[in-house]
Write a protein that holds these residues in place. Structure first.
Motif, PDB file in Angstrom:
ATOM      1  N   VAL A 368      -3.117  59.057  57.802  1.00  0.00           N
ATOM      2  CA  VAL A 368      -3.290  58.410  56.505  1.00  0.00           C
ATOM      3  C   VAL A 368      -4.251  57.227  56.603  1.00  0.00           C
ATOM      4  N   VAL A 369      -5.250  57.217  55.730  1.00  0.00           N
ATOM      5  CA  VAL A 369      -6.172  56.098  55.596  1.00  0.00           C
ATOM      6  C   VAL A 369      -5.711  55.176  54.467  1.00  0.00           C
ATOM      7  N   CYS A 370      -5.379  55.782  53.346  1.00  0.00           N
ATOM      8  CA  CYS A 370      -4.933  55.015  52.185  1.00  0.00           C
ATOM      9  C   CYS A 370      -3.849  55.795  51.459  1.00  0.00           C
ATOM     10  N   ALA A 371      -3.046  55.081  50.694  1.00  0.00           N
ATOM     11  CA  ALA A 371      -1.943  55.725  49.969  1.00  0.00           C
ATOM     12  C   ALA A 371      -1.555  54.875  48.776  1.00  0.00           C
ATOM     13  N   THR A 372      -0.966  55.538  47.783  1.00  0.00           N
ATOM     14  CA  THR A 372      -0.471  54.836  46.605  1.00  0.00           C
ATOM     15  C   THR A 372       0.805  54.095  46.974  1.00  0.00           C
ATOM     16  N   SER A 373       0.864  52.822  46.635  1.00  0.00           N
ATOM     17  CA  SER A 373       2.099  52.075  46.837  1.00  0.00           C
ATOM     18  C   SER A 373       3.034  52.318  45.656  1.00  0.00           C
ATOM     19  N   PHE A 374       4.316  52.043  45.851  1.00  0.00           N
ATOM     20  CA  PHE A 374       5.266  52.173  44.761  1.00  0.00           C
ATOM     21  C   PHE A 374       4.974  51.149  43.661  1.00  0.00           C
ATOM     22  N   GLU A 375       4.329  50.047  44.047  1.00  0.00           N
ATOM     23  CA  GLU A 375       4.130  48.934  43.120  1.00  0.00           C
ATOM     24  C   GLU A 375       2.893  49.087  42.233  1.00  0.00           C
ATOM     25  N   ASP A 376       1.943  49.952  42.608  1.00  0.00           N
ATOM     26  CA  ASP A 376       0.669  49.980  41.884  1.00  0.00           C
ATOM     27  C   ASP A 376       0.132  51.417  41.835  1.00  0.00           C
ATOM     28  N   ILE A 377       0.763  52.252  41.020  1.00  0.00           N
ATOM     29  CA  ILE A 377       0.371  53.658  40.906  1.00  0.00           C
ATOM     30  C   ILE A 377      -0.739  53.798  39.874  1.00  0.00           C
ATOM     31  N   TRP A 378      -1.806  54.468  40.275  1.00  0.00           N
ATOM     32  CA  TRP A 378      -2.971  54.685  39.406  1.00  0.00           C
ATOM     33  C   TRP A 378      -3.386  56.143  39.590  1.00  0.00           C
ATOM     34  N   PHE A 379      -3.113  56.976  38.591  1.00  0.00           N
ATOM     35  CA  PHE A 379      -3.387  58.403  38.718  1.00  0.00           C
ATOM     36  C   PHE A 379      -4.870  58.664  38.978  1.00  0.00           C
ATOM     37  N   GLY A 380      -5.128  59.557  39.910  1.00  0.00           N
ATOM     38  CA  GLY A 380      -6.492  59.865  40.329  1.00  0.00           C
ATOM     39  C   GLY A 380      -6.919  59.090  41.552  1.00  0.00           C
ATOM     40  N   SER A 381      -6.248  57.964  41.791  1.00  0.00           N
ATOM     41  CA  SER A 381      -6.546  57.142  42.956  1.00  0.00           C
ATOM     42  C   SER A 381      -5.806  57.667  44.183  1.00  0.00           C
ATOM     43  N   SER A 382      -6.431  57.493  45.336  1.00  0.00           N
ATOM     44  CA  SER A 382      -5.758  57.794  46.603  1.00  0.00           C
ATOM     45  C   SER A 382      -5.095  56.555  47.178  1.00  0.00           C
ATOM     46  N   GLY A 383      -5.043  55.489  46.381  1.00  0.00           N
ATOM     47  CA  GLY A 383      -4.291  54.316  46.782  1.00  0.00           C
ATOM     48  C   GLY A 383      -5.111  53.274  47.513  1.00  0.00           C
ATOM     49  N   ILE A 384      -4.387  52.412  48.228  1.00  0.00           N
ATOM     50  CA  ILE A 384      -4.988  51.279  48.928  1.00  0.00           C
ATOM     51  C   ILE A 384      -4.933  51.512  50.435  1.00  0.00           C
ATOM     52  N   LEU A 385      -5.760  50.793  51.159  1.00  0.00           N
ATOM     53  CA  LEU A 385      -5.829  50.967  52.610  1.00  0.00           C
ATOM     54  C   LEU A 385      -4.528  50.541  53.282  1.00  0.00           C
ATOM     55  N   LEU A 386      -4.138  51.283  54.300  1.00  0.00           N
ATOM     56  CA  LEU A 386      -2.977  50.925  55.108  1.00  0.00           C
ATOM     57  C   LEU A 386      -3.325  49.733  56.000  1.00  0.00           C
ATOM     58  N   PRO A 387      -2.314  48.994  56.461  1.00  0.00           N
ATOM     59  CA  PRO A 387      -2.598  47.850  57.339  1.00  0.00           C
ATOM     60  C   PRO A 387      -3.309  48.282  58.612  1.00  0.00           C
ATOM     61  N   GLY A 388      -4.272  47.455  59.017  1.00  0.00           N
ATOM     62  CA  GLY A 388      -5.007  47.747  60.255  1.00  0.00           C
ATOM     63  C   GLY A 388      -6.158  48.714  60.076  1.00  0.00           C
ATOM     64  N   ILE A 389      -6.472  49.068  58.824  1.00  0.00           N
ATOM     65  CA  ILE A 389      -7.572  49.990  58.559  1.00  0.00           C
ATOM     66  C   ILE A 389      -8.653  49.272  57.756  1.00  0.00           C
ATOM     67  N   ASN A 390      -9.901  49.390  58.199  1.00  0.00           N
ATOM     68  CA  ASN A 390     -11.059  48.859  57.490  1.00  0.00           C
ATOM     69  C   ASN A 390     -11.885  50.013  56.950  1.00  0.00           C
ATOM     70  N   ALA A 391     -12.604  49.770  55.870  1.00  0.00           N
ATOM     71  CA  ALA A 391     -13.422  50.823  55.276  1.00  0.00           C
ATOM     72  C   ALA A 391     -14.730  50.262  54.748  1.00  0.00           C
TER      73      ALA A 391
END
Length: 585
Positions: A368-391
């Motif tokens: 996993v590079v990024c994922a939707t958090s429970f706190e900020d769901i945005w349909f169509g988005s693949s979410g935010i970066l996981l800790p320790g990952i730069n992009a």
């Protein structure tokens, strides 16, 4: 501009360890996993209910390792990992991870293969990976034996992972089962402890997973122990906030283990991250709607890890689903292929209480590079970066993109970025950028993405399409995934895929392959239905996205087991059709 995870996401407490194998990291409390005694049974058969406690799972790994050592002559501290490669060609079972960890206990490599492989495809993987043993299951035995023969693996090095009788039958075969090996292991002497030096986990291959092979031969991806450990830690920290406020007895989940454990999504996100968090994974060998729904109802599954084709099936079979008690479900998590915003919105209307989350990753980023958090769901988005990952985002011309809503190739850096491709220096040079700052290798994903800020201020990653699959219409880019998501909202479309076709005036134009919905009657004229579908696009999309290449109806869209559209097969079909048409002219 380097993008990072939002500041509110917990950072990793420690650097991922590089002195222990995955088996030790996942199964030993010393490395931060959820306490063994408080954990749920890690793997339960969703068909029969057969299960083992966490401690039994730990014990079975050790006993199986003893027997494999005896059968194959593999010793924990002798030889390299490439002297001890086990091919695994099987449907999901409750002992799939027991087997992988037993191989790791011996400092060997597990090489899981796609259960949909033909004998020749499996033979290629066995040869390319230098596998000297093969673990399979009864439904796949015939294919496995053909491949093993071609790869010079003798029958005495073929073993069986047990499955429920409705899959394996009662036929007796002259091959030892994993269950028998575990029983025999109890009578064998203890293995010596692994003697790993610092850094060994970061450079030693644990898994050889093979790319989907949508173009050319599949590539063997060398995944180190530390790669997996890093992503398990990253995903666990990312998910930790959602569990932090729960009562102690509710801090673990019962989740679905349907997706193939030969695929990196099932292997890391479901099976290993789940075990580390103390979750129970309910194993199903394949998707059948009735057994899927019955498992949710019977085991009170709260988390469904799925792929978009299954979500679409659930939406289209809502009436059948309503006959089961699905009230235990809290969330779905989808990956392996994009889930369009329109599809997610339609699904949310059916199940308004479910959190619909999406993740993005690759075998090469394990996982996993990024994922939707429970706190900020945005349909169509693949979410935010996981800790320790730069992009970073890089334009087709190689310039680094610094703003939002500007498309570019997604390039990521993480301790989970893999060692590289096996025996493929050219692909390694094209894909990986060496670590120069001690934060991990950079990897060119080949995916076009844009980054947008949500209402809460978080930077979300939207995957637009594969760079090589973008359709260029008079210099303008068309993303097939965007058109496919829109087409699926038309009542006549059950499934679809969009590819580029040549056009004298525009260079390329989009063409849609469509599977008609069951609601389309036999009396309906194909030409009229195709025209309605084209009009649906023309009313909602810019002119360069119109289906100037036409609509062709087919029985099924070719896809990989993880749900990725095999556009290469459709392009080949189109080329052949054009060749025949040209020949007639």
């Amino acid at each position: 501009m380097v993008f990072t995870t939002p500041s509110w996401v917990p950072k990793l407490a420690i650097d991922p360890p590089d002195t222990v194998p995955i088996s030790e990291f996942i199964l030993n409390e010393a490395h931060g996993r959820y306490p063994l005694k408080s954990s749920r049974n890690p793997f339960t058969c969703g068909i029969t209910g057969k299960t083992y406690t966490t401690q039994e799972h730990v014990d079975r790994v050790e006993l199986l390792a003893r027997s494999i050592s005896k059968e194959l002559g593999w010793l924990p501290n002798q030889g390299t990992e490439y002297d001890k490669v086990a091919g695994i060609f099987a449907l999901n079972t409750i002992d799939s991870m027991t087997l992988a960890y037993a191989v790791h206990r011996l400092s060997g490599i597990a090489s899981p293969a796609n259960a949909a492989y033909s004998a020749s495809e499996l033979e290629f993987q066995l040869k390319n990976s230098s596998s000297t043993a093969l673990f399979t299951c009864m439904p796949l035995l015939e294919t496995a034996l053909k491949a093993a023969k071609g790869a010079d693996i003798p029958n005495e090095r073929v073993f069986i992972l047990e499955m429920p009788k409705q899959f394996s039958g009662d036929k007796s075969v002259p091959f030892k089962t994993v269950g028998q090996l575990v029983t025999e292991g109890a009578r064998l002497p203890k293995l010596e402890s692994l003697k790993w030096e610092k850094g060994q986990g970061a450079r030693q291959t644990a898994y050889l997973c093979y790319s989907s092979g949508t173009s050319g031969l599949p590539k063997g991806v060398m995944i180190s122990h530390r790669n997996v450990i890093a992503n398990v830690m990253q995903f666990e920290r990312f998910e930790s906030l959602a569990r932090k406020e729960r009562p102690e007895g509710e801090k673990t989940e019962v989740v679905l283990g349907l997706l193939p454990l030969s695929h990196i999504y099932g292997l890391v996100v479901i099976a290993q991250a789940g075990a580390y968090r103390g979750d129970e994974v309910v194993i199903l060998p394949k998707f059948e709607l009735s057994s899927f729904l019955n498992a949710i109802q019977t085991y009170k599954i709260s988390g469904l890890y799925l792929v978009p084709p299954i979500i679409i099936q659930l939406a289209k079979n809502h009436q059948a689903c309503s006959k089961y008690d699905l009230s235990s479900v809290k969330f779905i998590f989808t990956g392996a292929a994009p889930l369009g915003a329109e599809t997610a919105e339609d699904f949310q209307k059916i199940y308004p209480d479910w959190k619909i989350r999406q993740g993005y990753g690759l075998t090469e980023t394990c996982t996993v590079v990024c994922a939707t958090s429970f706190e900020d769901i945005w349909f169509g988005s693949s979410g935010i970066l996981l800790p320790g990952i730069n992009a970073k985002l890089v334009s087709l011309e190689g310039a680094e993109i610094t703003g939002y809503d500007q498309p570019g190739e997604l390039v990521v850096q993480s301790p989970s970025v893999v060692l590289g491709y096996l025996k493929n220096g050219k692909a390694n040079k094209e894909t990986f950028i060496d670590d120069t700052d001690g934060k991990g290798r950079w990897m060119r994903t080949g995916d076009e993405a844009v980054i947008r800020k949500s209402v809460s201020g978080d930077e979300h990653i939207f995957i637009v399409d594969r760079i090589k699959e973008l359709i260029k219409v008079k210099g303008l880019q068309v993303a097939p995934a965007e058109l496919e998501a829109h087409l699926l909202t038309h009542p006549s479309v059950a499934d679809c895929a969009v590819i580029p076709v040549p056009n004298d005036a525009a260079g390329e134009v989009p063409k849609a392959f469509v599977v008609k919905a069951s609601s389309v009657g036999l009396e309906d004229n194909d030409h009229m239905v195709a025209r309605e579908i084209c009009k649906h696009v023309e009313e909602h999309k810019a002119r360069h996205k119109w289906l100037k290449g036409g609509v062709e109806f087919i029985d099924v869209i070719p896809k990989s087991p993880s749900g990725k559209i095999l556009r290469r097969l459709l392009r080949d079909k189109e080329k052949e059709s054009r060749r025949k048409a040209g020949a007639k002219l």
